[in-house]
Scaffold this motif. Structure first.
Motif, PDB file in Angstrom:
ATOM      1  N   ALA A 149     -18.636 -29.814  31.323  1.00  0.00           N
ATOM      2  CA  ALA A 149     -17.279 -29.519  29.537  1.00  0.00           C
ATOM      3  C   ALA A 149     -16.478 -29.301  30.498  1.00  0.00           C
ATOM      4  N   ILE A 150     -16.133 -27.692  31.869  1.00  0.00           N
ATOM      5  CA  ILE A 150     -15.202 -27.730  32.051  1.00  0.00           C
ATOM      6  C   ILE A 150     -14.214 -28.715  32.442  1.00  0.00           C
ATOM      7  N   GLN A 151     -14.796 -29.649  33.026  1.00  0.00           N
ATOM      8  CA  GLN A 151     -13.991 -30.888  33.736  1.00  0.00           C
ATOM      9  C   GLN A 151     -14.239 -32.034  33.426  1.00  0.00           C
ATOM     10  N   ASN A 152     -15.081 -31.930  31.752  1.00  0.00           N
ATOM     11  CA  ASN A 152     -15.171 -33.535  30.950  1.00  0.00           C
ATOM     12  C   ASN A 152     -14.608 -33.485  29.966  1.00  0.00           C
ATOM     13  N   SER A 153     -14.839 -32.219  28.657  1.00  0.00           N
ATOM     14  CA  SER A 153     -13.864 -32.008  27.579  1.00  0.00           C
ATOM     15  C   SER A 153     -13.290 -31.577  27.276  1.00  0.00           C
TER      16      SER A 153
END
Length: 422
Positions: free
Chosen positions: A187-191
């Motif tokens: 999620a750090i890079q995709n949310s």
């Protein structure tokens, strides 16, 4: 010493612990002083900022997809790992050193993490801590050979660059690939943050920036050191409101091409900003940071004034390797996997990012923000050329040319400001 904000070689007086030049006069006087420094070769991140403007105009005219909310968010995600690696390298570049192993250090740390978590079932938090521990140990090892044994950092880190590639092959296996199964990391890079959270983030940035600025002024006043005109503080806060509001407004637009909306500031943005603030605080407002600038400006003078040069170098390499692991984590989170080649190619781009942003290869000059801006330039080149569907070779040629140009500007500006060759 060429860094304008430190007098690390004289740590005895209270004024030496304070940030800023303290030049008196109004905005016009400050602007005249800035022009004088510019003519003297202290350009800072100005060339990189100019490059951002030129590249934005160029790619906008060549591709209708470049200046869109979707591509802007994608650019920030693409640049995150490079921004972090560039900031990591600043800690050693300011000393006049280099770390060629930073990229593969992050790659091996992620390989250790993903194998422990996916293959052996180790809790992902513990596995991640072990990965960061590997980065800390690597930094300490480099610091030992450079600061204690006296081996040039280029040689030590080149050896680790080669050796760690073999270590990654042993951990992952040739041609192997492990998927990251941790939603929190992916999620750090995709949310994205909720729409409202972006504005909360801007408010926090404004409050922290204002508090820091006024705290610095109070400290300088107590020490009897002149402050810059208060108008500059209001101008800086106004710029944060305008630019920050514009960025958040764009990122809060719906950039989805399907029914489900995609909007909000990418989660990676506040994460990078927090690390940037912490690192800047360390370099600007701690003895460790001032000693780094002092050593980079003149190591012998710093040693004679009582600075423990070996100790500072040691911990600078630890900081570099630790942040390099964070960069590796960002890269792995973005593609949700780790392979044996992780981190091999990014380190040279990290050096390029720092130099393009205005960090001197000769040491003693530069800031973390400069590396972040330089990383955005490099990422923008990759992003724009990708939208134009040009071959990867063109990207390498352009990036290499930009790096040579930035290094030339660095060398020329150093000579103009009275620095010698090292």
């Amino acid at each position: 010493m060429s860094a304008p904000k430190t007098s690390g070689s004289s740590s005895g007086s209270s004024s030496s612990d304070l940030i800023g030049s303290g030049l008196e006069g109004g905005v016009r006087d400050q602007f005249a002083a800035w022009l004088q420094r510019l003519r003297g070769g202290e350009m800072g991140a100005l060339p990189a900022i100019g490059g951002l403007i030129v590249l934005t105009a160029l790619f906008t005219s060549l591709s209708p997809y470049f200046l869109t909310a979707g591509n802007f968010a994608n650019l920030l995600n693409q640049a995150a790992s490079l921004v972090m690696l560039g900031m990591a390298l600043v800690f050693v570049l300011l000393l006049g050193e280099i770390d060629l192993s930073a990229g593969v250090t992050g790659g091996v740390a992620m390989a250790i993490f993903v194998v422990l978590n996916d293959k052996f079932g180790v809790n992902w938090i513990l596995a991640l801590v072990i990965g960061f521990g590997f980065g800390i140990v690597t930094g300490a090892l480099i610091g030992f050979f450079v600061a204690r044994v006296g081996i040039p950092s280029f040689v030590v880190t080149l050896g680790l660059f080669l050796g760690y590639q073999g270590l990654a092959l042993l951990i992952i296996g040739a041609g192997g690939l492990y998927q990251i199964q941790v939603p929190e990391l992916i999620a750090i890079q995709n949310s994205n943050l909720p729409v409202w959270a972006g504005w909360v983030m801007l408010a926090i940035i404004l409050i922290v920036s204002a508090a820091t600025s006024f705290w610095d002024r109070i400290q300088r006043s107590r020490a009897g050191v002149p402050n810059r005109t208060l108008t500059l503080v209001w101008l800086k806060l106004g710029a944060i409101v305008v630019l920050g509001g514009l960025v958040i407004g764009v990122l809060n637009l719906d950039r989805s091409q399907s029914i489900l909306p995609v909007q909000g500031v990418p989660i990676i943005v506040p994460v990078v900003l927090v690390i940037l603030w912490i690192g800047t605080f360390i370099l600007d407002r701690t003895k460790f940071g001032r000693y780094i600038y002092a050593i980079g400006g003149n190591a012998e003078a710093a040693r004679r004034s009582g600075v423990k040069v070996r100790w500072v170098k040691w911990w600078a390499f630890v900081a570099c390797s630790t942040l390099a692991v964070l960069s590796g984590l960002f890269s792995a989170a973005r593609i949700a996997s780790v392979d044996a080649a992780a981190g091999r190619d990014i380190v040279l781009s990290g050096v390029a990012a720092a130099v393009v942003g205005g960090v001197s290869l000769f040491g003693g000059r530069g800031r973390l923000m400069h590396a972040a801006i330089g990383a955005l330039v490099i990422a923008m080149i990759t992003n724009g050329l990708g939208l134009l569907r040009l071959p990867a070779g063109i990207n390498l040629l352009v990036t290499g040319g930009v790096l040579i140009l930035a290094a030339t500007v660095d060398a020329v500006s150093r000579l103009r400001s009275g620095g010698g060759r090292t």
